[in-house]
Design a protein around this motif. Structure first.
Motif, PDB file in Angstrom:
ATOM      1  N   GLU A 182      -2.038   2.600  -5.054  1.00  0.00           N
ATOM      2  CA  GLU A 182      -2.366   3.434  -6.429  1.00  0.00           C
ATOM      3  C   GLU A 182      -3.356   4.282  -6.387  1.00  0.00           C
ATOM      4  OE1 GLU A 182       0.163   1.729  -9.661  1.00  0.00           O
ATOM      5  OE2 GLU A 182      -1.707   0.630  -8.876  1.00  0.00           O
ATOM      6  N   GLU A 183      -4.569   3.317  -5.156  1.00  0.00           N
ATOM      7  CA  GLU A 183      -6.416   4.671  -5.505  1.00  0.00           C
ATOM      8  C   GLU A 183      -6.265   5.629  -4.594  1.00  0.00           C
ATOM      9  OE1 GLU A 183      -7.859   3.653  -8.574  1.00  0.00           O
ATOM     10  OE2 GLU A 183      -6.551   2.635  -9.213  1.00  0.00           O
ATOM     11  N   LYS A 184      -5.420   5.239  -4.148  1.00  0.00           N
ATOM     12  CA  LYS A 184      -5.313   5.637  -2.460  1.00  0.00           C
ATOM     13  C   LYS A 184      -6.846   5.407  -2.117  1.00  0.00           C
ATOM     14  CE  LYS A 184      -2.261   8.956  -4.102  1.00  0.00           C
ATOM     15  NZ  LYS A 184      -1.188   7.831  -4.938  1.00  0.00           N
ATOM     16  N   SER A 185      -7.349   3.702  -1.766  1.00  0.00           N
ATOM     17  CA  SER A 185      -8.171   3.596  -1.099  1.00  0.00           C
ATOM     18  C   SER A 185      -7.977   2.771   0.481  1.00  0.00           C
ATOM     19  CB  SER A 185      -8.544   2.270  -1.750  1.00  0.00           C
ATOM     20  OG  SER A 185      -9.951   1.150  -1.649  1.00  0.00           O
ATOM     21  N   THR A 186      -8.523   3.378   0.952  1.00  0.00           N
ATOM     22  CA  THR A 186      -8.381   2.362   2.621  1.00  0.00           C
ATOM     23  C   THR A 186      -9.614   1.539   2.713  1.00  0.00           C
ATOM     24  OG1 THR A 186      -9.540   3.951   3.392  1.00  0.00           O
ATOM     25  CG2 THR A 186      -7.279   4.053   3.130  1.00  0.00           C
ATOM     26  N   ASP A 187     -10.132   1.062   1.705  1.00  0.00           N
ATOM     27  CA  ASP A 187     -11.797   0.422   1.266  1.00  0.00           C
ATOM     28  C   ASP A 187     -11.179  -1.360   1.810  1.00  0.00           C
ATOM     29  OD1 ASP A 187     -13.034   2.632   1.183  1.00  0.00           O
ATOM     30  OD2 ASP A 187     -13.455   2.178  -0.837  1.00  0.00           O
ATOM     31  N   ASN A 188     -10.418  -1.693   1.204  1.00  0.00           N
ATOM     32  CA  ASN A 188      -9.851  -3.228   1.797  1.00  0.00           C
ATOM     33  C   ASN A 188      -9.395  -4.097   2.636  1.00  0.00           C
ATOM     34  OD1 ASN A 188     -11.914  -3.429  -0.816  1.00  0.00           O
ATOM     35  ND2 ASN A 188     -10.181  -2.343  -1.773  1.00  0.00           N
TER      36      ASN A 188
ATOM     37  N   TRP B 281       0.584  -0.923   0.438  1.00  0.00           N
ATOM     38  CA  TRP B 281      -0.022   0.271  -0.030  1.00  0.00           C
ATOM     39  C   TRP B 281       1.193   1.077  -0.362  1.00  0.00           C
ATOM     40  CZ3 TRP B 281      -1.532   4.439   2.670  1.00  0.00           C
ATOM     41  CH2 TRP B 281      -2.529   5.008   1.870  1.00  0.00           C
ATOM     42  N   GLN B 282       1.716   1.174   0.398  1.00  0.00           N
ATOM     43  CA  GLN B 282       2.243   2.326   1.454  1.00  0.00           C
ATOM     44  C   GLN B 282       3.809   2.440  -0.552  1.00  0.00           C
ATOM     45  OE1 GLN B 282       5.049   1.254   4.289  1.00  0.00           O
ATOM     46  NE2 GLN B 282       3.997   2.861   5.979  1.00  0.00           N
ATOM     47  N   CYS B 283       4.156   1.665  -1.559  1.00  0.00           N
ATOM     48  CA  CYS B 283       4.983   1.617  -2.312  1.00  0.00           C
ATOM     49  C   CYS B 283       3.698   2.371  -3.376  1.00  0.00           C
ATOM     50  CB  CYS B 283       5.445   0.453  -2.496  1.00  0.00           C
ATOM     51  SG  CYS B 283       6.675   0.220  -1.524  1.00  0.00           S
ATOM     52  N   GLY B 284       2.454   1.569  -3.330  1.00  0.00           N
ATOM     53  CA  GLY B 284       1.333   2.243  -4.520  1.00  0.00           C
ATOM     54  C   GLY B 284       1.366   3.657  -4.297  1.00  0.00           C
ATOM     55  N   PHE B 285       0.929   4.252  -2.777  1.00  0.00           N
ATOM     56  CA  PHE B 285       0.811   5.145  -2.522  1.00  0.00           C
ATOM     57  C   PHE B 285       1.657   6.477  -2.732  1.00  0.00           C
ATOM     58  CE2 PHE B 285      -0.218   9.123  -0.404  1.00  0.00           C
ATOM     59  CZ  PHE B 285      -1.817   9.567   0.176  1.00  0.00           C
ATOM     60  N   LEU B 286       2.901   5.787  -2.713  1.00  0.00           N
ATOM     61  CA  LEU B 286       3.734   6.786  -2.836  1.00  0.00           C
ATOM     62  C   LEU B 286       4.659   6.955  -4.288  1.00  0.00           C
ATOM     63  CD1 LEU B 286       5.808   6.174   0.340  1.00  0.00           C
ATOM     64  CD2 LEU B 286       4.320   8.580  -0.773  1.00  0.00           C
ATOM     65  N   GLN B 287       3.678   5.660  -5.356  1.00  0.00           N
ATOM     66  CA  GLN B 287       4.276   5.317  -6.624  1.00  0.00           C
ATOM     67  C   GLN B 287       5.793   5.396  -7.166  1.00  0.00           C
ATOM     68  OE1 GLN B 287       3.178   9.215  -8.362  1.00  0.00           O
ATOM     69  NE2 GLN B 287       1.081   8.606  -9.197  1.00  0.00           N
ATOM     70  N   ASN B 288       6.355   3.949  -6.022  1.00  0.00           N
ATOM     71  CA  ASN B 288       7.024   3.492  -5.898  1.00  0.00           C
ATOM     72  C   ASN B 288       7.093   2.093  -6.886  1.00  0.00           C
ATOM     73  OD1 ASN B 288       8.258   5.068  -4.600  1.00  0.00           O
ATOM     74  ND2 ASN B 288       8.070   3.991  -2.527  1.00  0.00           N
TER      75      ASN B 288
ATOM     76  N   GLU C 227       9.735  -9.048  -8.958  1.00  0.00           N
ATOM     77  CA  GLU C 227       8.632 -10.190  -9.297  1.00  0.00           C
ATOM     78  C   GLU C 227       8.623 -11.147  -7.959  1.00  0.00           C
ATOM     79  OE1 GLU C 227       6.373 -12.829 -12.957  1.00  0.00           O
ATOM     80  OE2 GLU C 227       7.953 -11.416 -13.506  1.00  0.00           O
ATOM     81  N   GLN C 228      10.108 -12.210  -8.176  1.00  0.00           N
ATOM     82  CA  GLN C 228      10.641 -13.570  -7.277  1.00  0.00           C
ATOM     83  C   GLN C 228       9.717 -12.767  -5.441  1.00  0.00           C
ATOM     84  OE1 GLN C 228      12.481 -11.443  -8.872  1.00  0.00           O
ATOM     85  NE2 GLN C 228      14.588 -12.007  -7.242  1.00  0.00           N
ATOM     86  N   ARG C 229       9.506 -11.135  -5.224  1.00  0.00           N
ATOM     87  CA  ARG C 229       9.694 -11.300  -3.754  1.00  0.00           C
ATOM     88  C   ARG C 229       8.172 -10.510  -4.104  1.00  0.00           C
ATOM     89  NH1 ARG C 229      12.769  -6.543  -2.417  1.00  0.00           N
ATOM     90  NH2 ARG C 229      11.926  -7.163  -0.427  1.00  0.00           N
ATOM     91  N   LEU C 230       7.191 -10.608  -4.664  1.00  0.00           N
ATOM     92  CA  LEU C 230       6.077 -10.573  -5.238  1.00  0.00           C
ATOM     93  C   LEU C 230       5.273 -11.225  -4.310  1.00  0.00           C
ATOM     94  CD1 LEU C 230       4.968  -8.779  -8.542  1.00  0.00           C
ATOM     95  CD2 LEU C 230       5.772  -7.862  -5.969  1.00  0.00           C
ATOM     96  N   THR C 231       3.825 -11.362  -3.063  1.00  0.00           N
ATOM     97  CA  THR C 231       3.174 -12.036  -2.797  1.00  0.00           C
ATOM     98  C   THR C 231       1.871 -10.803  -2.719  1.00  0.00           C
ATOM     99  OG1 THR C 231       2.589 -10.342  -0.521  1.00  0.00           O
ATOM    100  CG2 THR C 231       4.531 -12.100  -0.640  1.00  0.00           C
ATOM    101  N   GLU C 232       0.929 -12.298  -2.924  1.00  0.00           N
ATOM    102  CA  GLU C 232      -0.899 -11.831  -2.978  1.00  0.00           C
ATOM    103  C   GLU C 232      -1.063  -9.780  -2.150  1.00  0.00           C
ATOM    104  OE1 GLU C 232      -4.979 -13.120  -2.649  1.00  0.00           O
ATOM    105  OE2 GLU C 232      -3.401 -15.012  -2.242  1.00  0.00           O
ATOM    106  N   ALA C 233      -0.446 -10.372  -1.013  1.00  0.00           N
ATOM    107  CA  ALA C 233      -0.715  -9.560  -0.004  1.00  0.00           C
ATOM    108  C   ALA C 233      -0.289  -8.223  -0.772  1.00  0.00           C
ATOM    109  CB  ALA C 233      -0.919  -9.597   1.708  1.00  0.00           C
ATOM    110  N   TYR C 234       1.346  -8.304  -0.964  1.00  0.00           N
ATOM    111  CA  TYR C 234       1.838  -6.990  -1.032  1.00  0.00           C
ATOM    112  C   TYR C 234       0.944  -6.611  -2.514  1.00  0.00           C
ATOM    113  CZ  TYR C 234       5.210  -3.837  -3.347  1.00  0.00           C
ATOM    114  OH  TYR C 234       6.043  -3.092  -3.945  1.00  0.00           O
ATOM    115  N   GLU C 235       0.476  -6.987  -3.331  1.00  0.00           N
ATOM    116  CA  GLU C 235       0.158  -6.829  -4.989  1.00  0.00           C
ATOM    117  C   GLU C 235      -1.328  -5.896  -4.700  1.00  0.00           C
ATOM    118  OE1 GLU C 235       1.441  -8.117  -8.647  1.00  0.00           O
ATOM    119  OE2 GLU C 235       1.589 -10.398  -7.580  1.00  0.00           O
ATOM    120  N   ALA C 236      -1.925  -7.115  -3.679  1.00  0.00           N
ATOM    121  CA  ALA C 236      -3.408  -6.456  -3.310  1.00  0.00           C
ATOM    122  C   ALA C 236      -3.091  -4.228  -2.712  1.00  0.00           C
ATOM    123  CB  ALA C 236      -3.520  -6.930  -2.267  1.00  0.00           C
ATOM    124  N   GLY C 237      -2.175  -4.498  -1.906  1.00  0.00           N
ATOM    125  CA  GLY C 237      -1.970  -3.449  -1.022  1.00  0.00           C
ATOM    126  C   GLY C 237      -1.654  -2.922  -2.091  1.00  0.00           C
ATOM    127  N   TYR C 238      -0.292  -2.687  -3.109  1.00  0.00           N
ATOM    128  CA  TYR C 238      -0.328  -1.762  -3.730  1.00  0.00           C
ATOM    129  C   TYR C 238      -1.252  -1.651  -4.805  1.00  0.00           C
ATOM    130  CZ  TYR C 238       3.625  -0.256  -7.611  1.00  0.00           C
ATOM    131  OH  TYR C 238       4.309   0.804  -8.341  1.00  0.00           O
TER     132      TYR C 238
END
Length: 65
Positions: free
Chosen positions: A52-58, A25-32, A37-48
């Motif tokens: 990016e959407e600046k959403s706190t809904d999920n 979420w932090q990386c997506g919000f800050l547009q980092n 790829e080998q370090r991506l997880t389902e939780a990380y990608e959902a947060g990202y």
């Protein structure tokens, strides 16, 4: 620092949201760039995506505590 960002991260930490989701979420919000790829997880990608959407809904779906 943006107050919305600070409040959202604080709330996620207090609720016990998965660290991977918070980091994404932090990386997506800050547009980092995403992690390599080998370090991506389902939780990380959902947060990202939500960050990016600046959403706190999920993030409550990712509470682990």
């Amino acid at each position: 620092m943006n107050q919305f960002y600070y409040d959202a991260v604080t709330k996620m930490e207090q609720l016990g949201v998965d660290d991977e989701y918070i980091q994404g979420w932090q990386c997506g919000f800050l547009q980092n760039p995403k992690r390599e790829e080998q370090r991506l997880t389902e939780a990380y990608e959902a947060g990202y995506s939500d960050g990016e959407e600046k959403s706190t809904d999920n993030f409550e779906q990712w509470v682990t505590a």
